[in-house]
Write an enzyme that holds these catalytic residues in place. Sequence first.
Site, short mmCIF file in Angstrom:
data_model
loop_
_atom_site.label_atom_id
_atom_site.label_comp_id
_atom_site.label_asym_id
_atom_site.label_seq_id
_atom_site.Cartn_x
_atom_site.Cartn_y
_atom_site.Cartn_z
N TYR A 202 0.87 -1.26 -0.11
CA TYR A 202 0.01 -0.23 0.01
C TYR A 202 0.94 1.23 0.03
O TYR A 202 1.73 1.36 0.98
CB TYR A 202 -0.93 -0.06 1.30
CG TYR A 202 -1.63 1.29 1.31
CD1 TYR A 202 -2.94 1.41 0.35
CD2 TYR A 202 -1.64 2.36 2.14
CE1 TYR A 202 -3.84 2.45 0.46
CE2 TYR A 202 -2.36 3.39 2.20
CZ TYR A 202 -3.55 3.46 1.30
OH TYR A 202 -4.23 4.72 1.46
N GLU A 275 -3.63 2.13 -15.71
CA GLU A 275 -3.44 3.32 -14.50
C GLU A 275 -2.59 2.89 -13.58
O GLU A 275 -2.24 1.62 -13.35
CB GLU A 275 -4.87 3.35 -13.58
CG GLU A 275 -6.27 3.80 -14.41
CD GLU A 275 -7.30 3.82 -13.71
OE1 GLU A 275 -8.04 4.83 -13.95
OE2 GLU A 275 -7.40 3.30 -12.42
N ARG A 292 -11.90 0.50 -21.58
CA ARG A 292 -13.09 1.41 -22.28
C ARG A 292 -12.51 2.80 -22.44
O ARG A 292 -11.24 2.97 -22.06
CB ARG A 292 -14.13 1.35 -21.36
CG ARG A 292 -13.75 1.91 -20.05
CD ARG A 292 -14.80 2.21 -19.01
NE ARG A 292 -14.31 2.30 -17.68
CZ ARG A 292 -13.68 3.17 -17.06
NH1 ARG A 292 -13.38 4.30 -17.75
NH2 ARG A 292 -13.49 3.03 -15.80
P1 ADP Z 1 -11.11 0.26 -8.80
O1 ADP Z 1 -11.32 -0.46 -9.94
O2 ADP Z 1 -11.89 -0.21 -7.58
O3 ADP Z 1 -11.09 1.47 -9.13
P2 ADP Z 1 -8.24 0.65 -8.23
O4 ADP Z 1 -7.17 -0.64 -8.25
O5 ADP Z 1 -8.00 1.35 -9.40
O6 ADP Z 1 -9.42 -0.01 -8.04
O7 ADP Z 1 -7.88 1.51 -6.82
C1 ADP Z 1 -8.79 2.51 -6.73
C2 ADP Z 1 -7.93 3.51 -5.80
O8 ADP Z 1 -7.71 2.70 -4.56
C3 ADP Z 1 -6.64 4.03 -6.06
O9 ADP Z 1 -6.77 5.15 -7.16
C4 ADP Z 1 -6.13 4.42 -5.14
O10 ADP Z 1 -6.49 5.51 -4.56
C5 ADP Z 1 -6.23 3.15 -4.01
N1 ADP Z 1 -5.43 2.20 -4.09
C6 ADP Z 1 -5.53 1.05 -4.83
N2 ADP Z 1 -4.48 0.36 -4.76
C7 ADP Z 1 -3.66 0.90 -4.00
C8 ADP Z 1 -2.23 0.58 -3.39
N3 ADP Z 1 -1.70 -0.68 -3.69
N4 ADP Z 1 -1.63 1.77 -2.75
C9 ADP Z 1 -2.27 2.81 -2.51
N5 ADP Z 1 -3.46 2.97 -2.88
C10 ADP Z 1 -4.04 2.13 -3.56
#
Ligand code: ADP
Length: 455
Positions: A202, A275, A292
Amino acid sequence: MFKRILIANRGEIALRVIRACRELGISPVCVYSVADRDGPWIEQADEAVCIGPAASKESYLRIERLIAAAEVTGADAIHPGYGFLSENASFAGVCRDCNITFIGPSPEAMTLLGDKVNCKRLARQSGTPVFPGTEGGIEDLEEAVKVANEIGYPVIIKASAGGGGRGMRVARSEAELRENVDKARQEALAAFGNGTVYVEKYLENARHFEVQTIGDNHGNAVHLFERDCSSQRRHQKLVEEAPSPGVDPAKRMKVCESAATLIRTANYCGAATVEFLMDKKQDFYMLEVNTRVQVEHPVTEMITGVDIVQTQIRVAAGEPLSIKQQDIKVNGHAIEVRINAEDPDKNFMPQAGLIETFVAPGGPGVRLDSHARAGYRIPPNYDSMIGKLIVHGPTRSAAIARMRQALNEFKIGPLRTTISLHKRIMDNTEFQNADFDIHWVERWLKANASESVQA
Ligand code: ADP
């Protein structure tokens, strides 16, 4: 090329696709729910079919109704927009089975990249940087504990099928990890019908960096550089810009190229966004791939001059990409703000109802992608975004100045929108200096909770 495209969406993205169709000489067809009967975008279509009641589950998410509408109107392709069924592999599969082209990736490529565990595996193979963490889904809790101890806390437990910021739990110690893995699994199973969860490092205080890519059916894929979307609230993006300010050019090129390689490796046809989170040292870690077109695609169009929606349509029709990587150049800086019908002074309460005043901004380098206008009644049933204001300027500070003026010109009433919030963001020195991370808006809103954002 297609003769008719059915747009399986609503609002500003439906209008965006209609505009692309018209420029390509394609006939656009809309579908609408009962609540959207008076949607201003519908009058721009050649035909429109009502597909059910207001609830999305009964209309925009009903595959058989969309297919029937395409057949009745003689559409040979469907553009899903974003949200709704745009990342639903079975919808893409049904379209293919019915001989209707889904404007997006094949169901196979969508499943490969849309599932986070699969996607991370492929990213590792193609040299895209990923977070350290478990190899795949967690089979055994002790294995997850071992990996977490190696990479160090905090870690995040994520659902492989997760989306929309749901299905994630942060663990700051071994005890928290042990306590949360099972809960995360159950939540994932209930929410997504798939209980696979994995663990990764994280990252605190990261910036959101995403690479726009596009591939064709002839083995080509390019990137259109990146966007920075660090200004978020509750994982929802508020402001997006391109390019990402202050990033080391060599590191940036490397990560953009790795994203294009990932898409090429997946035999991906269509637009995709890879992303990443970026830490203070400007190291990148892939989050996920969105299969998409994204809400924020216009900032990329403004700096590269590439029409992403038209390109999506062309590659779906089987044309090879007409752009070569070496010809794609970045020109200036673009910023987009999302205009949501929400009251920033009342905890972003959604605002439905009649728009009485709608005065759009204009001038050089100003683009408004919106389906709203005076006399339009916003239904309470859908997303609160009623438009996107995008500006382009030679530099980031010129773009901010232009956005500030455009926001001053923009009047929507009597309902409240996020225009007032965006004016304050443009005036904020942290934003102006790009001294931000994905939590900065929430920190700032909390610190100024008593102060009205009404301008
Ligand atoms: P979703 O598909 O639900 O949007 P993501 O994988 O894009 O999931 O993550 C959404 C958000 O969660 C990210 O923009 C970030 O704010 C937080 N997040 C996800 N993974 C991490 C990580 N490994 N470390 C810190 N923040 C994270």
